[in-house]
Design a protein around this motif. Sequence first.
Motif, PDB file in Angstrom:
ATOM      1  N   LEU A  23       0.830  -1.214   0.000  1.00  0.00           N
ATOM      2  CA  LEU A  23       0.000   0.000   0.000  1.00  0.00           C
ATOM      3  C   LEU A  23       0.862   1.260   0.000  1.00  0.00           C
ATOM      4  CD1 LEU A  23      -2.861  -1.041   2.442  1.00  0.00           C
ATOM      5  CD2 LEU A  23      -2.996  -0.760  -0.043  1.00  0.00           C
ATOM      6  N   GLU A  24       2.005   1.197   0.661  1.00  0.00           N
ATOM      7  CA  GLU A  24       2.930   2.336   0.670  1.00  0.00           C
ATOM      8  C   GLU A  24       3.435   2.638  -0.735  1.00  0.00           C
ATOM      9  OE1 GLU A  24       5.173   5.459   1.461  1.00  0.00           O
ATOM     10  OE2 GLU A  24       3.845   4.546   2.934  1.00  0.00           O
ATOM     11  N   GLY A  27       1.445   5.029  -2.906  1.00  0.00           N
ATOM     12  CA  GLY A  27       1.395   6.461  -2.647  1.00  0.00           C
ATOM     13  C   GLY A  27       0.884   6.900  -1.301  1.00  0.00           C
ATOM     14  N   ALA A  28       1.249   6.251  -0.235  1.00  0.00           N
ATOM     15  CA  ALA A  28       0.813   6.692   1.091  1.00  0.00           C
ATOM     16  C   ALA A  28       1.708   7.798   1.635  1.00  0.00           C
ATOM     17  CB  ALA A  28       0.787   5.519   2.058  1.00  0.00           C
ATOM     18  N   GLY A  29       2.768   8.139   0.949  1.00  0.00           N
ATOM     19  CA  GLY A  29       3.609   9.250   1.356  1.00  0.00           C
ATOM     20  C   GLY A  29       4.522   8.964   2.535  1.00  0.00           C
ATOM     21  N   LEU A  37       7.203  -1.652   8.662  1.00  0.00           N
ATOM     22  CA  LEU A  37       8.457  -2.119   9.257  1.00  0.00           C
ATOM     23  C   LEU A  37       8.260  -2.585  10.697  1.00  0.00           C
ATOM     24  CD1 LEU A  37      11.053   0.415   7.835  1.00  0.00           C
ATOM     25  CD2 LEU A  37      10.709  -1.963   7.201  1.00  0.00           C
ATOM     26  N   ALA A  38       7.376  -1.917  11.422  1.00  0.00           N
ATOM     27  CA  ALA A  38       7.074  -2.354  12.792  1.00  0.00           C
ATOM     28  C   ALA A  38       6.415  -3.732  12.775  1.00  0.00           C
ATOM     29  CB  ALA A  38       6.178  -1.337  13.487  1.00  0.00           C
ATOM     30  N   ALA A  39       5.500  -3.958  11.823  1.00  0.00           N
ATOM     31  CA  ALA A  39       4.857  -5.274  11.713  1.00  0.00           C
ATOM     32  C   ALA A  39       5.889  -6.347  11.357  1.00  0.00           C
ATOM     33  CB  ALA A  39       3.739  -5.228  10.674  1.00  0.00           C
ATOM     34  N   ALA A  40       6.839  -6.008  10.477  1.00  0.00           N
ATOM     35  CA  ALA A  40       7.890  -6.970  10.116  1.00  0.00           C
ATOM     36  C   ALA A  40       8.760  -7.289  11.332  1.00  0.00           C
ATOM     37  CB  ALA A  40       8.733  -6.418   8.969  1.00  0.00           C
TER      38      ALA A  40
END
Length: 149
Positions: A23-24, A27-29, A37-40
């Motif tokens: 999703l990033e 275009g989530a900016g 990255l926290a989920a990873a």
Amino acid sequence: MIHYLQHLSFWDWLALATVLLILEVFGAGGYLLWIGLAAACVGVLTYLFPELPWVWQFFLFGLLAILTAVVWWRRQRSMLRPSDQPGLNRRGSELLGRRFALHEPIVGGRGKIKAGDSLWLVSGPDLPVGSQVKVVAQDGVILRVEQDA
């Protein structure tokens, strides 16, 4: 639902991280990058410690999401420096204080000057063509002028 939460595996966290990072890309900016990255990271921790309770997994996820975002935000803020071109993207600001002859008369408070190869809208007192004016301010694309003495 609670049964599913109690049996979260590292695959669930890695899948969430993958979805957020995809999703990033669309275009989530930068907002979803740090949450992904926290989920990873929680996925890696869950792989290393498979008996980690789901409450701690969510706590770590929230903590890491906030921590990574704050660290990145502070890093970005520290890298900001004053521009060596302060007039960049402020077209017309270089005309402030300069003098020009009116290209079209100011009638009803509006007229035009020619600066280089561009015509600029000006506002000021009614004056005939050829009058000398000084640019004193800028309102968007309209320059405010006054009669030059």
